[in-house]
Design a protein around this motif. Structure first.
Motif, short mmCIF file in Angstrom:
data_model
loop_
_atom_site.label_atom_id
_atom_site.label_comp_id
_atom_site.label_asym_id
_atom_site.label_seq_id
_atom_site.Cartn_x
_atom_site.Cartn_y
_atom_site.Cartn_z
N UNK A 177 0.84 -1.19 0.00
CA UNK A 177 0.00 0.00 0.00
C UNK A 177 0.88 1.25 0.00
N UNK A 178 0.86 1.96 -1.10
CA UNK A 178 1.61 3.20 -1.26
C UNK A 178 0.79 4.35 -0.66
N UNK A 179 1.42 5.49 -0.39
CA UNK A 179 0.69 6.62 0.21
C UNK A 179 -0.57 7.03 -0.55
N UNK A 180 -0.52 7.02 -1.88
CA UNK A 180 -1.70 7.43 -2.66
C UNK A 180 -2.86 6.47 -2.43
N UNK A 181 -2.55 5.17 -2.36
CA UNK A 181 -3.59 4.18 -2.10
C UNK A 181 -4.13 4.33 -0.69
N UNK A 182 -3.24 4.62 0.27
CA UNK A 182 -3.67 4.83 1.66
C UNK A 182 -4.65 6.00 1.73
N UNK A 197 1.01 5.44 6.97
CA UNK A 197 1.58 5.39 5.62
C UNK A 197 1.49 6.76 4.96
N UNK A 198 0.36 7.42 5.13
CA UNK A 198 0.16 8.74 4.55
C UNK A 198 1.10 9.77 5.19
N UNK A 199 1.27 9.70 6.52
CA UNK A 199 2.13 10.64 7.24
C UNK A 199 3.59 10.52 6.79
#
Length: 295
Positions: free
Chosen positions: A35-40, A95-97
């Protein structure tokens, strides 16, 4: 008759709100996903029916990810059949942070009623982990490790949003010497000192790292009061604690910050060779700036 009727009615109501098992088997999918940041972010945008985000938890996960302490343990990110996120918001927030992708087990297609039984079990604690590892005095060790982690991160009094994660505490336990001995001292002498084992053990650890032999003698006197002359800082501390407990009259327990701050003040006076009549705390209360530091 009435009992049978009530039972039948209840069973019918429960089954009416449940997705048939055959349907669940057909629609649920499980897969490992990075899970990459964009997906998160996209998944969090579908987070309309979840508990309130606890920022301290997400911050802790983010610290673990940044420090490369994030383990893949099989816990899932859960998405219901209509696309809503029902579990995993704190991991996704981390992940987003951080902007760091993480491998997660993604479960999609769950019935919405699955959220009612998600995360309702008893949470495993770091003390549980220590007991599984056969660490003596696991409860005291866990509490001492937590306080050391906070202290070393610069948090003396109230810790605010900083909540140590289990990987952070595991790292502290592995890297910091003297924790087992401190816990043993706390458990052994808590009754004599009138201080909870973990609080006493942390104080022992804190002072012993400065000068072990004087710290051991001083903490022994905190516990037993033996041979102390009038005006000795350890005796003044014991008297102050007794008065504080009497003032409470069984209406709660003394603040851990209060106990530690007074003990550090007494230690600093002892180290300086001072004879004292009282211990005073900073005007306006204990803060990160005013909390005493042992010398």
């Amino acid at each position: 008759m009435s009992t049978t009727t009530n039972s039948v009615t209840t069973d019918a109501r429960i089954s009416a709100t449940r997705t048939p098992l055959a349907t669940i088997k057909q629609q649920v999918k499980v897969e490992w996903v990075e899970i990459a940041p964009a997906m998160a972010t996209a998944l969090l945008d579908a987070n309309s029916h979840n508990r309130r985000l606890r920022e301290a938890v997400a911050d802790g996960y983010a610290r673990d990810m940044t420090a490369d302490r994030w383990d893949v343990n099989g816990e899932t990110i859960k998405i219901c059949a209509d696309g809503r996120l029902i579990d995993g918001q704190h991991r996704l927030e981390a992940i987003e942070i951080t902007g760091i992708a993480a491998v997660c087990l993604l479960v999609t297609g769950l019935p919405i009623e699955a959220q009612k039984t998600t995360d309702i079990g008893a949470r495993r604690s770091y003390a549980d982990t220590l007991r599984w590892e056969d660490v003596k005095n696991g409860d005291a060790v866990s509490a001492i490790v937590r306080r050391i982690t906070l202290w070393n991160a610069g948090y003396r009094a109230k810790n605010g949003r900083y909540k140590p994660t289990e990987p952070e505490m595991s790292a502290t336990f592995a890297a910091v010497p003297g924790i087992i001995e401190a816990a043993d001292f706390g458990v052994t002498h808590a009754t004599g000192a009138g201080i909870p084992p973990a609080q006493l053990g942390f104080a022992y650890w804190l002072l012993a790292r400065i000068d072990a032999a004087p710290a051991n003698w001083f903490m022994q006197r905190i516990a037993d009061g033996a041979g102390l002359q009038l005006g000795h800082p350890a005796l003044v501390f014991r008297d102050r604690l007794r008065r504080e407990r009497e003032a409470l009259r069984g209406r709660g327990s003394l603040s851990a910050d209060l106990i530690l701050a007074l003990l550090i003040k007494a230690w600093n006076c002892y180290r300086a060779g001072d004879t004292i009549t009282k211990l005073q705390l900073p005007t306006g209360g204990l803060t990160a700036e005013t909390f005493p530091i042992p010398k």
